[in-house]
Design a protein around this motif. Structure first.
Motif, PDB file in Angstrom:
ATOM      1  N   UNK A 178      38.145  40.015  28.490  1.00 42.91           N
ATOM      2  CA  UNK A 178      38.522  41.517  28.241  1.00 42.91           C
ATOM      3  C   UNK A 178      37.613  42.035  26.981  1.00 42.91           C
ATOM      4  N   UNK A 179      37.367  41.178  26.169  1.00 42.23           N
ATOM      5  CA  UNK A 179      36.474  41.613  25.022  1.00 42.23           C
ATOM      6  C   UNK A 179      35.021  42.408  25.223  1.00 42.23           C
ATOM      7  N   UNK A 180      34.455  41.436  26.353  1.00 41.89           N
ATOM      8  CA  UNK A 180      33.180  41.774  26.642  1.00 41.89           C
ATOM      9  C   UNK A 180      33.000  42.802  27.922  1.00 41.89           C
ATOM     10  N   UNK A 181      33.591  42.608  28.946  1.00 41.08           N
ATOM     11  CA  UNK A 181      33.435  43.601  30.181  1.00 41.08           C
ATOM     12  C   UNK A 181      34.160  44.585  29.870  1.00 41.08           C
ATOM     13  N   UNK A 182      33.529  45.702  29.055  1.00 41.06           N
ATOM     14  CA  UNK A 182      34.111  46.870  28.839  1.00 41.06           C
ATOM     15  C   UNK A 182      33.933  47.804  29.944  1.00 41.06           C
ATOM     16  N   UNK A 183      33.078  47.620  30.615  1.00 40.14           N
ATOM     17  CA  UNK A 183      32.746  48.432  31.566  1.00 40.14           C
ATOM     18  C   UNK A 183      33.681  48.367  33.053  1.00 40.14           C
ATOM     19  N   UNK A 184      34.407  47.224  33.009  1.00 39.76           N
ATOM     20  CA  UNK A 184      34.971  46.927  34.286  1.00 39.76           C
ATOM     21  C   UNK A 184      36.027  47.746  34.735  1.00 39.76           C
ATOM     22  N   UNK A 185      36.095  48.305  36.158  1.00 35.29           N
ATOM     23  CA  UNK A 185      36.923  48.967  36.448  1.00 35.29           C
ATOM     24  C   UNK A 185      38.002  48.470  37.469  1.00 35.29           C
ATOM     25  N   UNK A 186      37.411  47.574  38.244  1.00 32.00           N
ATOM     26  CA  UNK A 186      38.339  46.818  39.112  1.00 32.00           C
ATOM     27  C   UNK A 186      38.268  45.217  39.016  1.00 32.00           C
ATOM     28  N   UNK A 187      39.507  44.731  38.949  1.00 29.71           N
ATOM     29  CA  UNK A 187      39.698  43.364  38.671  1.00 29.71           C
ATOM     30  C   UNK A 187      40.662  42.915  39.819  1.00 29.71           C
ATOM     31  N   UNK A 188      40.039  42.039  40.830  1.00 35.65           N
ATOM     32  CA  UNK A 188      40.912  41.592  41.867  1.00 35.65           C
ATOM     33  C   UNK A 188      40.990  39.985  41.872  1.00 35.65           C
ATOM     34  N   UNK A 189      41.899  39.517  41.496  1.00 30.09           N
ATOM     35  CA  UNK A 189      42.063  37.958  41.454  1.00 30.09           C
ATOM     36  C   UNK A 189      43.439  37.607  42.000  1.00 30.09           C
ATOM     37  N   UNK A 190      43.615  38.293  43.211  1.00 31.99           N
ATOM     38  CA  UNK A 190      45.058  37.879  44.119  1.00 31.99           C
ATOM     39  C   UNK A 190      44.648  36.645  44.755  1.00 31.99           C
TER      40      UNK A 190
END
Length: 367
Positions: free
Chosen positions: A143-155
């Motif tokens: 979370x400290x690095x991927x500052x542009x991440x808009x969608x995280x899918x880990x289901x």
């Protein structure tokens, strides 16, 4: 006159440079290749006949790949989309960190047990899909690095916890972590000021409670916590003004009771708001919630009386509502920033814990 001519000449030069820059960019984009090798039953990747640096999109889904060579990803410096879903991959190469322009990564439907820590170097990444794998954890500092991440899918993995750094993903709009083994969620969720959809359903016998910070997710529109072991929804959820969809079926709910839930979302929010207000009526309690409720902050109203404004140490022109439509830091008359921090500022990683739920919902005296 000479000055005006000189100004015009300078503007013309700037325009020409801009046009030339746009042309160069267009030419470079035309040279980039889209390579689609999906559904070809590949067990290994063929030796490419083209320059890997010219590939911008690579589709390798629905094959039988067991590995991606380190040398391959290390040379695809212009790659924007990498789709390798539905293969037999057990890991990703460490060289994936070289993909500095990567925006979309789809590794769903594989056998991956962990993501390489080097994925944090993909700082342009906006969408990460790792559904249907064997992930037991995510990189601690993701979370400290991927500052542009808009969608995280880990289901559909085996995640027990989400890393605490998840609360630093301030650009995140969609978080899908259903069908895992989650025991809890990070406490500092209030930093996810752009989160619109949160799905942590079907963690079955593991997830028993939600953090109070969930009530500070000012952009949340949809929340799915169905089929868990949750008995009580946090009172703070009564403050979720933008929430339109709430799924809680399959939980042994006591508060709110099922007869309240069955009457609809607006009734649930009213129930939780009243419960929160009732818990802070005592004059001896001076918690953050008591103050926020007393001064009408949670329902988005402005502070009305002069006495109230003096308590907050802001002028009538500087104060705006809690929901982030505007902030105390902006003076509408002078159109200047006054230095008072907005909710977004307080919720940023820089000010982590300054506005944490431990302070918001604690019964200790902070005033």
């Amino acid at each position: 006159m000479m000055y005006e001519q000189r100004q015009q000449q300078m503007m013309n030069r700037v325009d020409r440079r801009k046009i030339n820059g746009d042309r160069r960019k267009a030419i470079e984009e035309e040279r980039l290749e889209v390579v689609d090798l999906s559904g070809m039953s590949l067990e290994t990747l063929p030796h490419p006949s083209l320059n890997l640096a010219t590939i911008c999109k690579l589709y390798l889904s629905n094959n039988d790949l067991q590995m991606i060579p380190e040398s391959l990803t290390a040379r695809m410096l212009n790659l924007v989309v990498l789709d390798v879903h539905s293969n037999q991959l057990k890991s990703l190469p460490n060289s994936i960190g070289c993909l500095s322009k990567l925006k979309v990564l789809n590794v769903s439907g594989n056998l991956i047990e962990s993501l390489p820590r080097t994925i944090e170097n993909c700082r342009c990444l906006e969408e990460l899909n790792a559904n249907f794998n064997k992930l037991s954890r995510l990189p601690d500092t993701i979370g400290f690095e991927l500052v542009n991440l808009k969608k995280l899918s880990v289901n559909s993995n085996k995640l027990v916890f989400l890393p605490m750094s998840t609360s630093h993903l301030t650009s995140l709009k969609i978080l899908d972590a259903r069908l895992n083994n989650l025991r809890s969620l990070p406490e500092d969720l209030e930093n996810l000021i752009n989160l619109e959809v949160l799905n942590v359903s079907q963690n079955f016998q593991y997830l028993e409670a939600l953090p109070y910070a969930i009530g500070v997710l000012i952009s949340l529109v949809e929340l799915d916590v169905s089929y868990n072991k949750i008995t009580t929804l946090p009172d703070s959820m009564g403050c979720l003004r933008k929430l339109q969809k709430l799924y809680v079926e399959g939980n042994p709910l006591i508060s709110p009771p099922m007869e309240v839930v069955e009457r609809g979302l607006h009734v649930v929010k009213e129930y939780l708001s009243e419960k929160m207000n009732a818990g802070h009526k005592s004059p001896t309690k001076k918690s953050w919630v008591g103050k926020l409720v007393k001064y009408g902050t949670f329902n988005g109203r402005r502070i009305g009386s002069r006495k109230d404004r003096q308590w907050f140490h802001v002028s009538p022109d500087h104060y705006h509502s809690f929901d982030g439509v505007a902030s105390p830091g902006y003076d509408r008359k002078s159109s200047k920033y006054t230095g008072n921090r907005s909710i977004e500022g307080l919720a940023s990683p820089r000010h982590l814990r300054m506005f944490s739920p431990r302070r918001l919902f604690s019964s200790k005296n902070f005033f």
